[in-house]
Design a protein around this motif. Structure first.
Motif, PDB file in Angstrom:
ATOM      1  N   UNK A 152       0.822  -1.218   0.000  1.00  0.00           N
ATOM      2  CA  UNK A 152       0.000   0.000   0.000  1.00  0.00           C
ATOM      3  C   UNK A 152       0.854   1.265   0.000  1.00  0.00           C
ATOM      4  N   UNK A 153       2.096   1.189   0.496  1.00  0.00           N
ATOM      5  CA  UNK A 153       2.948   2.373   0.541  1.00  0.00           C
ATOM      6  C   UNK A 153       3.354   2.818  -0.857  1.00  0.00           C
ATOM      7  N   UNK A 154       3.350   1.897  -1.807  1.00  0.00           N
ATOM      8  CA  UNK A 154       3.769   2.230  -3.174  1.00  0.00           C
ATOM      9  C   UNK A 154       5.271   2.362  -3.334  1.00  0.00           C
ATOM     10  N   UNK A 155       6.017   2.005  -2.296  1.00  0.00           N
ATOM     11  CA  UNK A 155       7.480   2.094  -2.382  1.00  0.00           C
ATOM     12  C   UNK A 155       8.013   1.031  -3.332  1.00  0.00           C
ATOM     13  N   UNK A 156       9.192   1.315  -3.876  1.00  0.00           N
ATOM     14  CA  UNK A 156       9.854   0.381  -4.771  1.00  0.00           C
ATOM     15  C   UNK A 156      10.103  -0.938  -4.051  1.00  0.00           C
ATOM     16  N   UNK A 157       9.859  -2.029  -4.755  1.00  0.00           N
ATOM     17  CA  UNK A 157      10.057  -3.355  -4.204  1.00  0.00           C
ATOM     18  C   UNK A 157      11.557  -3.646  -4.162  1.00  0.00           C
ATOM     19  N   UNK A 158      12.172  -3.399  -2.998  1.00  0.00           N
ATOM     20  CA  UNK A 158      13.596  -3.672  -2.821  1.00  0.00           C
ATOM     21  C   UNK A 158      13.803  -4.248  -1.424  1.00  0.00           C
ATOM     22  N   UNK A 159      14.862  -5.006  -1.268  1.00  0.00           N
ATOM     23  CA  UNK A 159      15.169  -5.609   0.029  1.00  0.00           C
ATOM     24  C   UNK A 159      15.329  -4.534   1.101  1.00  0.00           C
ATOM     25  N   UNK A 160      15.992  -3.434   0.755  1.00  0.00           N
ATOM     26  CA  UNK A 160      16.215  -2.363   1.728  1.00  0.00           C
ATOM     27  C   UNK A 160      14.899  -1.718   2.163  1.00  0.00           C
ATOM     28  N   UNK A 161      14.019  -1.399   1.198  1.00  0.00           N
ATOM     29  CA  UNK A 161      12.731  -0.792   1.545  1.00  0.00           C
ATOM     30  C   UNK A 161      11.883  -1.713   2.416  1.00  0.00           C
ATOM     31  N   UNK A 162      11.877  -2.985   2.093  1.00  0.00           N
ATOM     32  CA  UNK A 162      11.092  -3.948   2.872  1.00  0.00           C
ATOM     33  C   UNK A 162      11.679  -4.071   4.274  1.00  0.00           C
ATOM     34  N   UNK A 163      13.006  -4.139   4.356  1.00  0.00           N
ATOM     35  CA  UNK A 163      13.663  -4.250   5.656  1.00  0.00           C
ATOM     36  C   UNK A 163      13.347  -3.022   6.523  1.00  0.00           C
ATOM     37  N   UNK A 164      13.443  -1.833   5.945  1.00  0.00           N
ATOM     38  CA  UNK A 164      13.141  -0.610   6.703  1.00  0.00           C
ATOM     39  C   UNK A 164      11.692  -0.603   7.174  1.00  0.00           C
ATOM     40  N   UNK A 165      10.772  -1.011   6.295  1.00  0.00           N
ATOM     41  CA  UNK A 165       9.356  -1.018   6.636  1.00  0.00           C
ATOM     42  C   UNK A 165       9.088  -1.986   7.789  1.00  0.00           C
ATOM     43  N   UNK A 166       9.611  -3.197   7.689  1.00  0.00           N
ATOM     44  CA  UNK A 166       9.397  -4.201   8.741  1.00  0.00           C
ATOM     45  C   UNK A 166      10.074  -3.761  10.033  1.00  0.00           C
ATOM     46  N   UNK A 167      11.286  -3.223   9.933  1.00  0.00           N
ATOM     47  CA  UNK A 167      11.994  -2.751  11.133  1.00  0.00           C
ATOM     48  C   UNK A 167      11.225  -1.640  11.825  1.00  0.00           C
ATOM     49  N   UNK A 168      10.686  -0.709  11.041  1.00  0.00           N
ATOM     50  CA  UNK A 168       9.902   0.385  11.617  1.00  0.00           C
ATOM     51  C   UNK A 168       8.667  -0.168  12.326  1.00  0.00           C
ATOM     52  N   UNK A 169       8.031  -1.138  11.724  1.00  0.00           N
ATOM     53  CA  UNK A 169       6.852  -1.753  12.342  1.00  0.00           C
ATOM     54  C   UNK A 169       7.223  -2.440  13.654  1.00  0.00           C
ATOM     55  N   UNK A 170       8.315  -3.201  13.635  1.00  0.00           N
ATOM     56  CA  UNK A 170       8.739  -3.901  14.845  1.00  0.00           C
ATOM     57  C   UNK A 170       9.143  -2.916  15.937  1.00  0.00           C
ATOM     58  N   UNK A 171       9.829  -1.838  15.547  1.00  0.00           N
ATOM     59  CA  UNK A 171      10.221  -0.811  16.520  1.00  0.00           C
ATOM     60  C   UNK A 171       8.986  -0.153  17.117  1.00  0.00           C
ATOM     61  N   UNK A 172       7.991   0.094  16.271  1.00  0.00           N
ATOM     62  CA  UNK A 172       6.741   0.704  16.741  1.00  0.00           C
ATOM     63  C   UNK A 172       6.050  -0.215  17.746  1.00  0.00           C
ATOM     64  N   UNK A 173       6.032  -1.513  17.448  1.00  0.00           N
ATOM     65  CA  UNK A 173       5.439  -2.471  18.378  1.00  0.00           C
ATOM     66  C   UNK A 173       6.189  -2.491  19.703  1.00  0.00           C
ATOM     67  N   UNK A 174       7.527  -2.504  19.635  1.00  0.00           N
ATOM     68  CA  UNK A 174       8.335  -2.512  20.854  1.00  0.00           C
ATOM     69  C   UNK A 174       8.138  -1.233  21.643  1.00  0.00           C
ATOM     70  N   UNK A 175       8.035  -0.102  20.941  1.00  0.00           N
ATOM     71  CA  UNK A 175       7.834   1.179  21.603  1.00  0.00           C
ATOM     72  C   UNK A 175       6.505   1.189  22.328  1.00  0.00           C
ATOM     73  N   UNK A 176       5.476   0.674  21.677  1.00  0.00           N
ATOM     74  CA  UNK A 176       4.164   0.629  22.324  1.00  0.00           C
ATOM     75  C   UNK A 176       4.223  -0.224  23.575  1.00  0.00           C
ATOM     76  N   UNK A 177       4.948  -1.332  23.515  1.00  0.00           N
ATOM     77  CA  UNK A 177       5.049  -2.209  24.673  1.00  0.00           C
ATOM     78  C   UNK A 177       5.823  -1.532  25.800  1.00  0.00           C
ATOM     79  N   UNK A 178       6.891  -0.829  25.458  1.00  0.00           N
ATOM     80  CA  UNK A 178       7.718  -0.174  26.466  1.00  0.00           C
ATOM     81  C   UNK A 178       6.995   1.013  27.090  1.00  0.00           C
ATOM     82  N   UNK A 179       6.266   1.773  26.295  1.00  0.00           N
ATOM     83  CA  UNK A 179       5.688   3.015  26.784  1.00  0.00           C
ATOM     84  C   UNK A 179       4.296   2.866  27.367  1.00  0.00           C
ATOM     85  N   UNK A 180       3.982   1.689  27.820  1.00  0.00           N
ATOM     86  CA  UNK A 180       2.733   1.509  28.540  1.00  0.00           C
ATOM     87  C   UNK A 180       2.919   1.889  30.003  1.00  0.00           C
TER      88      UNK A 180
END
Length: 191
Positions: free
Chosen positions: A115-143
């Motif tokens: 849905x982001x429309x970003x170019x299909x590349x290993x780096x873009x996918x890695x950044x997207x997944x990492x950002x999602x995982x960081x967001x999940x960890x942040x939500x868990x930490x900041x409760x």
């Protein structure tokens, strides 16, 4: 005895078919991963007198253990993502960030990435997944406990960062913003 010979003959033919896939489709990570999985799970490598799957891939295909297992995992992810649609990762490197997720999260994150429309590349996918995982960890930490004043101050700071980013760091340089970020970090850690 005749049934046993037939089974061995079928197994040997299947092994030959699987090895032909690996030989002929070395660049097709999905087909190779599926073939390696079946060889590993069926212990077909024993028919060629290899004691372990690892020695089989190393000697027979000049492939490291970790690469063979990455190909197997990548094929599993493709099988999981296939029902979503036609656009799938093009190589094993693009799949690598998704491997560590459960099947549901793989499908959800893949849809979200597309849905982001970003170019299909290993780096873009890695950044997207990492950002999602960081967001999940942040939500868990900041409760933990956080005051409204602190939330407002952080919100204001994030707003200023967005403004500076949107004007291409002309009003406040990125270097200055990073400097003050470090000042705040040191103040939090060292008082």
């Amino acid at each position: 005895m005749g049934d046993m010979v037939k089974k061995m003959d079928l197994s040997n033919r299947r092994l030959a078919q699987l090895e032909a896939v690996i030989k002929n489709y070395r660049q097709d990570f999905y087909s190779v991963g599926k073939a390696l999985k079946e060889i590993r799970d069926g212990r077909h490598y024993h028919r060629l007198s290899f004691k372990s799957f690892e020695s089989y891939v190393r000697i027979r295909w000049d492939m490291g253990r970790s690469h063979a297992y990455r190909l197997i995992e990548a094929a599993s992810v493709i099988d999981n993502l296939s029902p979503i649609g036609e656009l799938l990762p093009k190589n094993e490197a693009q799949i690598r960030p998704l491997v560590k997720l459960d099947a549901f999260s793989q499908r959800r994150l893949w849809r979200d990435f597309l849905k982001t429309g970003k170019t299909l590349s290993a780096l873009n996918i890695k950044k997207f997944v990492s950002a999602h995982l960081a967001e999940q960890n942040t939500k868990a930490v900041f409760l933990e406990v956080i005051s409204n004043d602190y939330k407002q101050a952080v919100g204001s700071m994030l707003s200023q960062i967005s403004i500076a980013k949107n004007d291409n760091w002309k009003s406040t340089s990125q270097k200055t913003a990073l400097y003050w970020n470090n000042v705040m970090k040191e103040k939090i850690l060292w008082g």
